[in-house]
Design an enzyme around this catalytic site. Sequence first.
Site, PDB file in Angstrom:
ATOM      1  N   VAL A   1      21.264 -26.035   8.147  1.00  0.00           N
ATOM      2  CA  VAL A   1      19.808 -26.160   8.220  1.00  0.00           C
ATOM      3  C   VAL A   1      19.317 -25.201   9.294  1.00  0.00           C
ATOM      4  CG1 VAL A   1      17.852 -27.695   8.645  1.00  0.00           C
ATOM      5  CG2 VAL A   1      19.886 -28.572   7.485  1.00  0.00           C
TER       6      VAL A   1
ATOM      7  N   ARG B   1      26.855 -20.552  14.227  1.00  0.00           N
ATOM      8  CA  ARG B   1      26.606 -21.394  13.060  1.00  0.00           C
ATOM      9  C   ARG B   1      27.305 -20.837  11.830  1.00  0.00           C
ATOM     10  NH1 ARG B   1      22.241 -24.880  13.885  1.00  0.00           N
ATOM     11  NH2 ARG B   1      22.978 -25.855  11.964  1.00  0.00           N
ATOM     12  N   GLY B   2      27.612 -21.736  10.886  1.00  0.00           N
ATOM     13  CA  GLY B   2      28.421 -21.362   9.734  1.00  0.00           C
ATOM     14  C   GLY B   2      27.861 -20.223   8.914  1.00  0.00           C
TER      15      GLY B   2
ATOM     16  N   ASN C   1      29.375 -22.935   2.827  1.00  0.00           N
ATOM     17  CA  ASN C   1      28.828 -23.569   4.019  1.00  0.00           C
ATOM     18  C   ASN C   1      27.378 -23.946   3.734  1.00  0.00           C
ATOM     19  OD1 ASN C   1      28.937 -24.048   7.126  1.00  0.00           O
ATOM     20  ND2 ASN C   1      27.057 -22.895   6.774  1.00  0.00           N
TER      21      ASN C   1
ATOM     22  N   ARG D   1      15.836 -22.720  10.478  1.00  0.00           N
ATOM     23  CA  ARG D   1      14.419 -22.512  10.198  1.00  0.00           C
ATOM     24  C   ARG D   1      14.212 -21.082   9.695  1.00  0.00           C
ATOM     25  NH1 ARG D   1      12.164 -22.347  16.408  1.00  0.00           N
ATOM     26  NH2 ARG D   1      12.192 -20.096  16.660  1.00  0.00           N
TER      27      ARG D   1
ATOM     28  N   ASP E   1       9.430 -25.812  19.169  1.00  0.00           N
ATOM     29  CA  ASP E   1      10.737 -26.320  18.761  1.00  0.00           C
ATOM     30  C   ASP E   1      10.973 -27.732  19.281  1.00  0.00           C
ATOM     31  OD1 ASP E   1      13.607 -26.312  17.941  1.00  0.00           O
ATOM     32  OD2 ASP E   1      13.215 -24.175  17.675  1.00  0.00           O
TER      33      ASP E   1
ATOM     34  N   GLU F   1      30.036 -30.511   2.393  1.00  0.00           N
ATOM     35  CA  GLU F   1      28.833 -31.335   2.520  1.00  0.00           C
ATOM     36  C   GLU F   1      28.508 -32.037   1.210  1.00  0.00           C
ATOM     37  OE1 GLU F   1      28.599 -28.142   5.655  1.00  0.00           O
ATOM     38  OE2 GLU F   1      29.123 -28.200   3.532  1.00  0.00           O
TER      39      GLU F   1
ATOM     40  N   TRP G   1      19.420 -17.979  12.467  1.00  0.00           N
ATOM     41  CA  TRP G   1      20.633 -18.758  12.710  1.00  0.00           C
ATOM     42  C   TRP G   1      21.347 -18.216  13.937  1.00  0.00           C
ATOM     43  CZ3 TRP G   1      22.760 -17.515   7.198  1.00  0.00           C
ATOM     44  CH2 TRP G   1      22.989 -16.149   7.067  1.00  0.00           C
TER      45      TRP G   1
END
Length: 489
Positions: A175, A194-195, A172, A177, A288, A240, A190
Site C-alpha cells: 500500500v 518496501r517490496g 508483492n 500513496r 501524512d 497476501e 514507495w
Amino acid sequence: MKYVCLRSFIKILEKHKKIKRIFVPISPNLEITEISHRTINKEGPALIFENPKGYKMPLLCNLFGTTERVAMAMGGKDIKYIRKLGKIISFLKTPEAPKNIKDILNIAPKFKAMLHMFTKKVNNAPCQEEIFSGSDVDLTSIPIMKCWPNDIGPLITWGLTITKGPYKKRQNIGVYRQQVIEKNKIIMRWLPHRGGALDFLSWKNSKKAYEDKFPVAIALGADPATILSAVTPIPDNLSEYSFAGLLRKNKTEVIKCISSDLEVPAYSEIILEGYLDDKIAEEGPYGDHTGYYNEIERFPILNITHITKRKDSLYHSTYTGKPIDEPSVIGMALNELFIPILQKQFPEIIDFYLPPECCSYRISVVSIKKQYLGHANQIMMGIWSILRQFMYTKFIIVCDDDIDIRNWKDIMWSISTRVDPYRDTLLIKNTPIDYLDFASEKKNLGSKIGIDATNKWPGETTRNWGVPIKMDKIIKDKIDLIWDDLNIF
C-alpha cells in the site's frame, strides 16, 4: 465472518448498521476528509458518499474506522479474534511438530483454516466488466480525494500496488500513496526498503530492463481482507492473497491483467494497469499520518495504459493525519496480532502495546516477567529485530508485569520511580528511521532509545529497592461489601 468482496462486506456492515449512506452532494476536495475525521473520532460508521460533487461514482471512506470493523474484515466479531489470528501467523512462521494428542487437536483447526489459502485463477472477472485504454484512460473520472489544504493535489490512498521482481516466484502487494499528475500518470511513492521498490530495483538491474517495461497493477476497492493482508506481518513465504483467503474463509479469486501477467483480485472495483520506466517527478507535499506535511521528494512515474472496472464501480479511499485516523485504528487492531508472534519468541512477554497517538509504531510499551539481570535490554533488541514493522520504532519502554501498559498513568509512574536516566536508557545511533520522521538528524537514519522501567535487582543497583504500597486484600474485600451503603458517590 464469510464474504467474497467489498460489496458483500458492505452488505454485512449494513446488516449490523455499521455503515451510513450520505446522499447530500459532498466535495472530495477537503470536505469528505473533514466529515470522515469527525466521524472516526466518535467511533462512527463507515461512510458511502453517494454523490461526490462533480462525479458519478460513489466514494467509500472510514471503512476501517473502528477496531470492531477491522476485526470483522479479518473474519471475526471483535478485537479478541485478532489475537487468535496472531497465533495462526505465529504457527505459520515457525511451525512445530506435535508432541502429543493435545498438540494434534490444537493444530487441527489451524490446518482446516488453511484450506482457504489456495488462490483460484479465473478467466472472467467482475473487475474487467468495463475496459478503458489509450485516450479513454482518465483518472479524473474517479472521485480521488484532496485531503488537506496544503496538499499538492488529489491522492490515491488505498490502492493495492501489485509488482513482481524478475527473479521472484510470487508477487508483492503493498500500500503506497500515489499522486495524480495527469489523467493517465501518477507518482509512485514507495520507500527503498518496501517490496515494490525492491522489485523495481531488481528489474532495473536485470536484463529485462533492456527488453521490456516494468509492469505494475493497482487494485482499488479490493476486498477488505486482501487490503489488511497487505499491511499484516505475514510470513515471507506466504502470499497476501493466500492469507486473505484464510481471513475471509473464501479462496481469493484472481485474474490476469489485460496488459501483463500480473494477477489482480477478481472482485476489485477498479484496476489501474501500467508500467514504470526511469522517469521521476517531485511528489508532495501531503499531510501524512504523523500529523504534518511531508517534504517534497522525487519518485518514479507510473504510466497508466488501462483502467478496468466493475459495472457501477465504487471508489474506496481514506485520509491520513494526526491520530486518530484509519491507519492508527488498524494499528490498534494489529497490535493484538503482534502479541502472540512476540510471545512465541519471548514467552516472558506479558503484554505489548503500540499507543495509537504515537503514530502507530513510533513508541512501544512492553511488560515482561523479569527473569535475569539485563532482561529488559534483551527484550528491546529483540523487538527491534523480530518484525520489519518495528524497524522504525524509536522508543521502547519495558515494564514489569505489575504495570498496566495500556494505562499511561501506570507507565509514567513506572518510569518516574524505577528509572535512572543514565543507567536505564539504551541509546543506539545510526539506525533505520522512517523517511517521514523529520525529527531525525538525517533522512532514513536516526537513533533509538530503550527505557528499562523494571524494578532493579541486586547487581543492577547498590541501593535498597522500594517496596510498592498495597492494601491488604482482607480490608479491600471488607470495604467492597459496605461500599454501596456508604453513598459516597
